[in-house]
Design a protein around this motif. Structure first.
Motif, PDB file in Angstrom:
ATOM      1  N   VAL A  64       0.826  -1.159   0.030  1.00 11.86           N
ATOM      2  CA  VAL A  64      -0.015   0.072  -0.128  1.00 11.86           C
ATOM      3  C   VAL A  64       0.828   1.354  -0.052  1.00 11.86           C
ATOM      4  O   VAL A  64       0.309   2.509  -0.591  1.00 11.86           O
ATOM      5  N   LEU A  65       2.044   1.246   0.513  1.00  8.68           N
ATOM      6  CA  LEU A  65       2.924   2.356   0.666  1.00  8.68           C
ATOM      7  C   LEU A  65       3.039   2.886  -0.827  1.00  8.68           C
ATOM      8  O   LEU A  65       3.456   4.223  -1.159  1.00  8.68           O
ATOM      9  N   HIS A  66       3.335   2.034  -1.964  1.00  4.54           N
ATOM     10  CA  HIS A  66       3.641   2.161  -3.313  1.00  4.54           C
ATOM     11  C   HIS A  66       2.538   2.150  -4.082  1.00  4.54           C
ATOM     12  O   HIS A  66       2.571   2.701  -5.287  1.00  4.54           O
ATOM     13  N   TYR A  67       1.387   1.414  -3.650  1.00  4.79           N
ATOM     14  CA  TYR A  67       0.266   1.218  -4.420  1.00  4.79           C
ATOM     15  C   TYR A  67      -1.088   1.654  -3.850  1.00  4.79           C
ATOM     16  O   TYR A  67      -1.892   0.729  -3.652  1.00  4.79           O
ATOM     17  N   PRO A  68      -0.988   2.935  -3.456  1.00  8.03           N
ATOM     18  CA  PRO A  68      -2.363   3.270  -2.095  1.00  8.03           C
ATOM     19  C   PRO A  68      -3.832   3.008  -3.282  1.00  8.03           C
ATOM     20  O   PRO A  68      -4.876   3.118  -2.515  1.00  8.03           O
ATOM     21  N   ASN A  69      -3.755   3.270  -4.646  1.00  9.87           N
ATOM     22  CA  ASN A  69      -5.055   3.411  -5.176  1.00  9.87           C
ATOM     23  C   ASN A  69      -5.492   2.109  -5.718  1.00  9.87           C
ATOM     24  O   ASN A  69      -6.464   1.748  -6.429  1.00  9.87           O
ATOM     25  N   ASP A  70      -4.496   1.034  -5.592  1.00 11.09           N
ATOM     26  CA  ASP A  70      -4.814  -0.298  -5.641  1.00 11.09           C
ATOM     27  C   ASP A  70      -5.551  -1.181  -4.674  1.00 11.09           C
ATOM     28  O   ASP A  70      -4.846  -1.534  -3.806  1.00 11.09           O
ATOM     29  N   SER A  71      -6.986  -1.483  -4.609  1.00  5.36           N
ATOM     30  CA  SER A  71      -7.674  -1.930  -3.637  1.00  5.36           C
ATOM     31  C   SER A  71      -7.221  -3.311  -3.496  1.00  5.36           C
ATOM     32  O   SER A  71      -7.458  -3.845  -2.301  1.00  5.36           O
ATOM     33  N   ASN A  72      -6.606  -3.973  -4.305  1.00  5.79           N
ATOM     34  CA  ASN A  72      -6.333  -5.422  -4.052  1.00  5.79           C
ATOM     35  C   ASN A  72      -5.215  -5.568  -3.120  1.00  5.79           C
ATOM     36  O   ASN A  72      -4.926  -6.833  -2.694  1.00  5.79           O
ATOM     37  N   VAL A  73      -4.316  -4.533  -3.009  1.00  2.00           N
ATOM     38  CA  VAL A  73      -3.131  -4.673  -2.002  1.00  2.00           C
ATOM     39  C   VAL A  73      -3.473  -4.293  -0.403  1.00  2.00           C
ATOM     40  O   VAL A  73      -2.939  -4.707   0.405  1.00  2.00           O
ATOM     41  N   TYR A  74      -4.970  -3.679  -0.425  1.00  2.00           N
ATOM     42  CA  TYR A  74      -5.098  -3.394   1.021  1.00  2.00           C
ATOM     43  C   TYR A  74      -5.035  -4.450   2.217  1.00  2.00           C
ATOM     44  O   TYR A  74      -4.719  -4.186   3.116  1.00  2.00           O
ATOM     45  N   LYS A  75      -5.320  -5.612   1.820  1.00  2.00           N
ATOM     46  CA  LYS A  75      -5.469  -6.701   2.974  1.00  2.00           C
ATOM     47  C   LYS A  75      -4.193  -7.578   2.697  1.00  2.00           C
ATOM     48  O   LYS A  75      -4.324  -8.891   3.480  1.00  2.00           O
ATOM     49  N   LEU A  76      -3.419  -7.288   1.767  1.00  2.00           N
ATOM     50  CA  LEU A  76      -2.335  -8.342   1.724  1.00  2.00           C
ATOM     51  C   LEU A  76      -1.556  -8.672   3.121  1.00  2.00           C
ATOM     52  O   LEU A  76      -1.236  -7.558   3.718  1.00  2.00           O
ATOM     53  N   GLU A  77      -1.169  -9.679   3.589  1.00  2.00           N
ATOM     54  CA  GLU A  77      -0.532 -10.075   4.559  1.00  2.00           C
ATOM     55  C   GLU A  77       0.615 -10.979   4.371  1.00  2.00           C
ATOM     56  O   GLU A  77       1.214 -11.173   5.426  1.00  2.00           O
ATOM     57  N   ASP A  78       0.932 -11.469   3.235  1.00  2.00           N
ATOM     58  CA  ASP A  78       1.766 -12.712   3.136  1.00  2.00           C
ATOM     59  C   ASP A  78       2.899 -12.254   1.879  1.00  2.00           C
ATOM     60  O   ASP A  78       3.469 -13.073   1.540  1.00  2.00           O
ATOM     61  N   GLN A  79       3.188 -11.118   1.723  1.00  2.92           N
ATOM     62  CA  GLN A  79       4.146 -10.540   0.748  1.00  2.92           C
ATOM     63  C   GLN A  79       4.263  -9.250   1.178  1.00  2.92           C
ATOM     64  O   GLN A  79       3.725  -8.402   1.672  1.00  2.92           O
ATOM     65  N   PHE A  80       5.517  -8.798   0.807  1.00  4.50           N
ATOM     66  CA  PHE A  80       6.150  -7.431   0.774  1.00  4.50           C
ATOM     67  C   PHE A  80       7.122  -6.904  -0.143  1.00  4.50           C
ATOM     68  O   PHE A  80       7.710  -7.601  -1.186  1.00  4.50           O
ATOM     69  N   LEU A  81       7.534  -5.675  -0.139  1.00 10.76           N
ATOM     70  CA  LEU A  81       8.238  -4.865  -0.943  1.00 10.76           C
ATOM     71  C   LEU A  81       9.608  -4.828  -0.256  1.00 10.76           C
ATOM     72  O   LEU A  81       9.514  -4.506   1.065  1.00 10.76           O
ATOM     73  N   LEU A  82      10.521  -5.047  -0.771  1.00 11.95           N
ATOM     74  CA  LEU A  82      12.091  -4.598  -0.184  1.00 11.95           C
ATOM     75  C   LEU A  82      12.290  -3.386  -0.974  1.00 11.95           C
ATOM     76  O   LEU A  82      12.557  -3.297  -2.028  1.00 11.95           O
ATOM     77  N   GLY A  83      12.312  -2.190  -0.159  1.00 16.96           N
ATOM     78  CA  GLY A  83      12.379  -1.038  -0.939  1.00 16.96           C
ATOM     79  C   GLY A  83      10.956  -0.885  -2.015  1.00 16.96           C
ATOM     80  O   GLY A  83      10.017  -1.140  -1.581  1.00 16.96           O
ATOM     81  N   SER A  84      11.441  -0.263  -3.048  1.00 16.63           N
ATOM     82  CA  SER A  84      10.272  -0.236  -4.182  1.00 16.63           C
ATOM     83  C   SER A  84      10.433  -1.294  -5.267  1.00 16.63           C
ATOM     84  O   SER A  84       9.682  -1.400  -6.025  1.00 16.63           O
TER      85      SER A  84
END
Length: 774
Positions: free
Chosen positions: A671-691
């Motif tokens: 959500v820090l890089h894709y705040p307008n993508d509603s599909n990322v809001y509830k993701l809990e099992d993946q992450f970004l290292l940096g961008s």
């Protein structure tokens, strides 16, 4: 960093009692009534009505716009926006409903080995609100009125809400209720079902906290936290719950670009269970905080860390390789070091937590909390330190703020730090005696960090006994167990409990600075509160179980790192493989015991290679768990992932510049890089290292693939070079993820991954497959 203003009125706090539950029957009764208490807690101060004689009008505070809909409307309300985007609501009250309310409560606090439970017993609440006056002076707006009880009209305590600009995007607020019988303040505001809330410090069960009730009190993380485990843990009061956190924060940001944090140190509660109304309440007649206005979530984090501070970059020596967690003496350390050297393993340091000697307790092996070298465990300590230093490997140890009296060791000239501290009045007291706090099956005294002389004394310990003995880094453990009923030199327990971990890391940081070792010596801590990022040199996520548990296993470590990163803990990591085991064959047969398996260890290595620090821990039952040095295959696998971690060093250095200058976390929620993508809001099992790197670790056993959500853009699989995703829209795809090749991708077209790829290719690290043997 501006300090919040002082209250213009005397502040009232709830009376409270503190008890150690002790009795199993009492705990059992508490467990039976817990569902009813949870139901009543969030309705403790219900929404009331609002009335006013003040007409509608607008005010401009710096770049903030305060719109008041008043007496000429049927439903008065208050809205705050910013001139950069007036359509965006920063804060708004529910039309026709009160937004300030208060309560007269008594607290019952139960402390059990660092775990905290706080029950609120209500005497009265004041839910109805009048707005009698709104006045502006320069960049300060004062709203005042009265509160009324639902049950009686005899008392109408006054309140004052002050809004004051700090910068162009920061608005401070203070709510003061002026009445001796009101000791709890609540602030209400509107939300919506599609608003998602992130932050709240390290949260291990939920990243998106919408729909939850989040208490903000530093405490032991607990064992299990809702995952399956022995029921005796519940009866003993050490199981924790889904919101038990070593490092909570009274702060959030949302997908709608809104953010609020409190500057109170008293316990507080954020209630997000209602889809349309959110409330914040604090155990004080005065609530202080700040609202932030940012265009993006990263903008908000930068504004937030203007106040809480930012963590410095890791020392170069630490960023270059693994931290090897070992115990057992110099002979074993040298043996494992030799094996790792044969594999060309990049090693930054050996972390030897048993430098003070070990004792056997009901929790397994624990250390003697007398912060001096145990020469019987490490008779050739200085030679070991010297030999490792020659190989550019640092030595680390373990420290916490507790002290115990250790039996005298023959032929060793040790100081009795426990007696020194007690004789000089450097420990927390209970009545006139040292407050002895239970930990597993022994008790310990706790440093009183409100006492400047105690802080100065302990800094000499760190300088002389730790750094002076050759240690360059150490675990700065605990900090969350300051007793509410403790007698401190200069503070009351209710106000100081959450502040203690901040002062604890400050003592450690100041010791490094006073020794002239800033940027070289390093420590990592687990407990934290609001301004910990300004003092910590590194966070770690505490004691996860050696399991696949969602609330207290590998998955919880990932969630804690992500939520902590949003909350200012930009450089954070977990114990590879977890810490807590219940390795009892009978309990394991019943499905409620657990120990670290080879597969879990390998999957944790895969995940942590893409985090700020790559560090092992033997755990509380070292002999019962698979270790990185168990056999040749574990050593080879560990060495491989240490090399992958080292290959990312230059990229991490770039991210650490952002962390130090802007507060951005290295491990990031999408959500820090894709705040307008509603599909990322509830993701809990993946992450970004940096961008630029997307990581989806395998968090379940016996899995060779994983579902990955790819935000818009093309993503290149690190190991195969295959491209996933779509340029125009987000996509969900199943990706192969056998052991040794976790689902890791880099953003097509980004320049930063090129250096990483070149480093991996130079060492032939793009093709690896470890053994699955048990």
């Amino acid at each position: 960093m501006k300090t919040p203003w002082q209250s213009s009125y005397s502040v009232t706090y709830p009376q409270y009692t503190v008890a150690c539950s002790g009795w199993v029957l009492k705990r059992f009764l508490r467990l039976l009534t817990e569902p009813l208490k949870k139901l009543s807690r969030w309705k403790l101060i219900p929404l009331g009505n609002i009335s006013t004689s003040v007409p509608s009008q607008s005010f401009k505070l710096g770049e903030f716009i305060i719109d008041w809909q008043g007496s000429n409307t049927k439903q008065p309300s208050l809205r705050i926006s910013h001139q950069s985007n007036e359509a965006k609501t920063i804060w708004q009250t529910s039309p026709g409903s009160s937004f300030v309310s208060g309560g007269d409560v008594r607290l019952n606090i139960i402390e059990e080995r660092g775990s905290i439970e706080i029950d609120e017993h209500k005497h009265a609440d004041f839910t109805h609100q009048t707005v009698d006056s709104i006045k502006q002076e320069d960049d300060t707006l004062v709203i005042s009125g009265r509160l009324q009880s639902r049950k009686t009209a005899s008392k109408e305590p006054k309140y004052v809400l002050i809004l004051q600009t700090v910068g162009s995007k920061e608005l401070d607020f203070q709510v003061q209720i002026v009445d001796g019988n009101v000791n709890q303040t609540q602030l209400q505001f509107t939300t919506s079902p599609d608003e998602h809330f992130y932050g709240f410090g390290e949260q291990f069960s939920h990243i998106d906290c919408k729909g939850q009730w989040i208490p903000i009190v530093c405490e032991e993380g607990g064992i299990g936290r809702g995952d399956r485990g022995p029921k005796t843990l519940n009866l003993l009061g050490v199981s924790g719950n889904r919101f038990s956190s070593y490092a909570p924060m009274p702060y959030f940001l949302t997908n709608k670009g809104r953010s609020i944090f409190l500057t109170n140190t008293e316990p507080s509660i954020f209630n997000l269970r209602d889809p349309y109304i959110a409330t914040i309440r604090v155990s004080s007649s005065c609530m202080q905080g700040r609202m932030l206005c940012g265009e993006t979530p990263l903008d908000i984090i930068e504004l937030y860390t203007n106040y809480v501070g930012r963590m410095p970059a890791l020392p170069d020596w630490l960023n270059s390789g693994a931290i090897v967690g070992m115990q057992g003496g110099a002979k074993l350390v040298r043996q494992v070091w030799s094996q790792l050297r044969d594999l060309d393993t990049p090693i930054a340091g050996f972390w030897l937590q048993d430098w003070v000697g070990q004792r056997r307790t009901i929790a397994g092996k624990q250390l003697w909390w007398n912060w001096q070298l145990d020469e019987s465990t490490y008779p050739d300590w200085q030679q070991l330190v010297s030999d490792l230093a020659e190989a550019e490997i640092s030595v680390g140890v373990y420290v916490n703020p507790f002290l115990v009296e250790r039996p005298h060791l023959p032929n060793q000239a040790q100081r009795n730090l426990y007696r020194e501290a007690i004789q000089q009045g450097f420990v927390v007291k209970q009545a006139e005696q040292p407050y002895l706090i239970k930990s597993t099956d022994f008790s310990a005294a706790l440093l009183d960090l409100t006492n400047p002389d105690a802080r100065k004394w302990f800094k000499t310990i760190l300088k002389d006994e730790v750094m002076g003995k050759g240690a360059k880094f150490w675990m700065t453990d605990f900090g969350e167990a300051a007793p509410f009923d403790g007698v401190y030199a200069h503070e009351a327990g209710l106000l100081y409990h959450n502040q203690y971990p901040v002062d604890w890391v400050t003592v450690n940081r100041e010791a490094i600075q006073e020794a002239g070792r800033e940027g070289d010596a390093w420590f990592f801590n687990r407990a934290g509160f609001l301004q910990t990022p300004s003092q910590s040199t590194g966070m770690w996520l505490g004691d996860q179980n050696t399991s696949w548990g969602l609330n207290d296993g590998i998955a919880s470590a990932l969630k804690g790192a992500i939520s902590g990163g949003i909350s200012g803990f930009s450089i954070n990591h977990s114990d590879i493989g977890g810490y807590t085991s219940i390795a009892n064959p009978i309990l394991e047969a019943l499905g409620i015991g657990f120990r670290r398996s080879r597969e879990l260890l390998y999957r944790w290595m895969e995940m942590n290679a893409f985090t700020p620090v790559f560090r092992t821990h033997e755990g509380n039952q070292p002999d019962k768990n698979v270790q990185f040095y168990t056999d040749k295959d574990t050593l080879v696998t560990f060495s491989y992932w240490a090399k992958v971690y080292a290959a990312l060093a230059v990229y991490r250095q770039q991210l650490m510049v952002e962390a130090a200058t802007k507060g951005y976390p290295l491990v990031r929620h999408l959500v820090l890089h894709y705040p307008n993508d509603s599909n990322v809001y509830k993701l809990e099992d993946q992450f970004l290292l940096g961008s630029d790197f997307l990581v989806a670790p395998v968090l379940k056993p016996d899995k060779n693939s994983t579902n990955v959500y790819f935000p818009a853009g093309e993503w290149v699989h690190l190991w195969s070079g295959k491209t996933y995703g779509s340029l125009t829209t987000g996509t969900q795809q199943n990706v192969p993820a056998p052991l040794g090749q976790p689902a890791v991708f880099y953003r097509q077209g980004s320049k930063a991954p090129e250096l990483v790829l070149n480093a991996l290719k130079a060492q032939n690290l793009l093709n690896f497959s470890p053994s699955r043997q048990s």
